[in-house]
Design an enzyme around this catalytic site. Structure first.
Site, PDB file in Angstrom:
ATOM      1  CE1 TYR A 346      57.839  15.868 100.908  1.00  0.00           C
ATOM      2  CE2 TYR A 346      56.234  15.456  99.171  1.00  0.00           C
ATOM      3  CZ  TYR A 346      56.559  15.519 100.513  1.00  0.00           C
ATOM      4  OH  TYR A 346      55.594  15.243 101.456  1.00  0.00           O
ATOM      5  CB  CYS A 347      61.233  13.029 100.576  1.00  0.00           C
ATOM      6  SG  CYS A 347      61.610  11.609 101.620  1.00  0.00           S
TER       7      CYS A 347
END
Length: 609
Positions: A346-347
């Protein structure tokens, strides 16, 4: 003393100008004196750490950059008298339009159609007096005309490079939103009424909260966005059952208890961003991606990054890969006996995962069979507004500041993220907390947002330089563990999710990065933004998503060819995972005979910045 509730009973029928008059001059004066006293405490809380050498202001470089950017913008408009006159004429014309509307209103004529209105979704001017009261209506329209005129100056300035224009656009927006009449007592009808109705008690409470929040930030304002007393990790946040099964100096590895009799053969490794804490994926049982994944039959392992301090200053991406992702893979292999996993990043956790996959491809390490990248950039050509803070001068200055402590303060990144949505994440809370004197409502997502983390100096410097500043990962120049990386070496299937309103990892940027991988890529676009678009459980039925746009040159072409679907992307992702390998095995119980290091969510996540 008479409370505000008593006053409301005393004057229930007040309308018009009476609402903007002091009720009790003596009590009002006393409260103003108390508010000034509390403001003095706030000033002392700000100055004391600086006098004692515990805090040094870090706003010099951003302010200097803003001034330099505005200078470039101003130079274009004033260097040619005709352009300067044109700009002044546009602004003057806007003001004359407002004046004409005011005259028509005084005459009793209908001026609603010609009035300047806020943009759709702008909730700042909802109080009825912004439209009914001629004075406040004039203020509102003058502000809107000026703000739009300033934004047009940026868009119409020729000769600005893309970086300068992006900076100018960002800084103009910050100044415009800071100067909105809604942010000041004397120019906000709702604030002014509340101040007079309570005889200034709201200011006393507000200045007291301001002093408390500056003290909590040790000399910097730690903006209160939620009632933090209502939440506790392990009690009503991050409560999915699990155990810490491994730990080193950089990470804890959490394994979650199964919720089904059979589970997918491949375990799921989640690599969250270290810029924030992992429990955004496990906020509460109703919105927890981790709990939902467990309920679908995934054996979930999560990396919980340490909140770094001076001891971790020299740990860069090599260490974050070795002691993070590779350590997690080793742990999963020992605990499950499986040779392959599905990985999800994520990210910036996804950015590290992509870099790690490129390295593992060179090393013929096939333990990651598929990768899911959520709101992840690997090509930073069209990076979001955070790129405003990542030019060479600012990165150099940040490097110097980080070397002193070995880390970047958590408040620095928290402020940067809040500035991306200042209208929603800064100014409503400044008004509510310090001018209205009201405690913010409890909200789990904003509790998490305020639970900031520090950044290890070497890690953050590598990220800013190789991604934002030089785009080395996309261009094949980045190195990890001494090897030059090429994303085209990654042949495993990729599920790449972008969100349509993302200001941190813009959909256009994510889409461009999806073209760099050497294997099949399933690109999916979700509604909403960087957090809400990702943390979107099927039970809410919100936002929708798009799939199946095929190989297209631009994001716009992809959207035009894609199929729209209602609700969350989670079931689509799970179907994609099962399509790769649907094999299921008996659920993997947490073997109590083996050493456990504590209950989820672990100890690292509880360390405050």
């Amino acid at each position: 003393m008479m409370q505000s509730g008593d006053q409301n009973k005393r004057q229930p029928e007040e309308t018009g100008l009476e609402r903007y008059m002091v009720r009790d001059p003596e009590r009002f004066a006393l409260n103003l004196a108390r508010a000034i006293e509390e403001a003095g405490r706030a000033a002392a809380a700000w100055s004391r750490p600086r006098e004692q050498g515990e805090r040094r202001d870090t706003m010099t470089e951003p302010l200097a950059d803003m001034v330099k950017t505005f200078s470039r913008l101003t130079e274009y408009w004033v260097s040619d008298p005709a352009r300067a006159l044109e700009a002044q004429t546009r602004l003057f014309s806007g003001y004359m339009g407002i004046w004409a509307n005011s005259i028509r209103r005084i005459r009793g004529e209908d001026s609603e159609d010609s009035a300047i209105k806020p943009e759709p979704g702008d909730r700042r001017f909802q109080d009825p007096d912004w439209a009914k009261n001629a004075f406040f209506d004039f203020l509102k329209q003058a502000y809107l005309v000026t703000a739009r005129w300033a934004a047009e100056l940026v868009e119409n300035a020729e000769g600005l490079d893309d970086q300068s224009r992006q900076k100018a656009r960002f800084y103009v927006q910050q100044v415009s939103e800071a100067l909105a009449p809604t942010n000041f007592i004397m120019t906000n009808p709702e604030l002014l009424r509340e101040t007079f109705e309570s005889d200034g008690e709201n200011l006393v409470r507000g200045m007291r909260m301001l002093a408390e929040d500056i003290a909590a930030g040790k000399g910097e304002l730690k903006l209160r966005q939620s009632d933090y007393t209502k939440f506790e990790l392990g009690r009503n946040l991050a409560v999915t059952p699990g155990k810490v099964v491994a730990r080193n100096d950089l990470v804890e590895i959490i394994q979650y208890m199964p919720a089904t009799e059979k589970v997918l053969k491949r375990p799921l490794l989640i690599v969250p961003p270290w810029i924030n804490k992992f429990y955004v994926l496990d906020l509460n049982p109703q919105r927890s991606f981790i709990r939902w994944a467990v309920e679908q039959g995934h054996t979930v392992f999560v990396i919980s990054w340490v909140n770094p301090d001076a001891r971790h200053g020299d740990k860069g991406w090599d260490e974050y890969f070795h002691e993070g992702i590779r350590f997690a893979l080793d742990t999963i292999g020992k605990r499950t006996g499986e040779k392959q996993v599905n990985a999800l990043g994520y990210c910036v956790g996804g950015t590290l995962l992509a870099a790690g996959l490129a390295l593992m491809a060179q090393e013929n390490d096939a333990r990651i069979a598929s990768a899911t990248l959520l709101a992840t950039q690997v090509d930073f050509t069209h990076a979001g507004d955070l790129k405003v803070f990542a030019d060479r001068e600012q990165v150099d200055a940040l490097d110097r500041a980080m070397k002193e402590k070995g880390y970047l303060e958590g408040s620095h990144m928290a402020t940067a993220f809040n500035m991306l949505r200042a209208r929603d994440l800064i100014w409503p809370y400044v008004v509510n907390n310090y001018l209205r004197g009201r405690d913010p409502l409890p909200f789990d997502l904003l509790y998490w947002n305020a639970d900031s983390t520090r950044m290890a100096a070497a890690n953050h410097s590598y990220y800013l330089r190789n991604c934002y500043l030089e785009n080395n990962l996309a261009e094949g120049r980045a190195k990890l563990c001494g090897r030059r990386l090429s994303l085209s070496d990654i042949k495993v299937p990729i599920y790449m999710l972008a969100t349509i309103d993302d200001h941190i990892a813009p959909a256009k940027s994510v889409f461009l990065g999806a073209k760099l991988f050497g294997g099949p890529v399933e690109f999916v676009l979700a509604g909403s933004g960087h957090i809400a678009g990702v943390i979107n459980p099927p039970s809410l039925g919100k936002y929708g998503h798009w799939t199946g746009g095929g190989a297209r040159e631009t994001l716009e072409e992809w959207i035009a060819a894609a199929k729209a679907a209602d609700g969350s992307w989670w079931p689509h992702w799970h179907g994609w995972i099962e399509g790769l390998d649907p094999t299921r095995v008996p659920a993997r119980k947490l073997d109590r005979r083996r050493k456990m290091l504590g209950d989820a969510p672990g100890s690292y996540v509880k360390v405050r910045a």
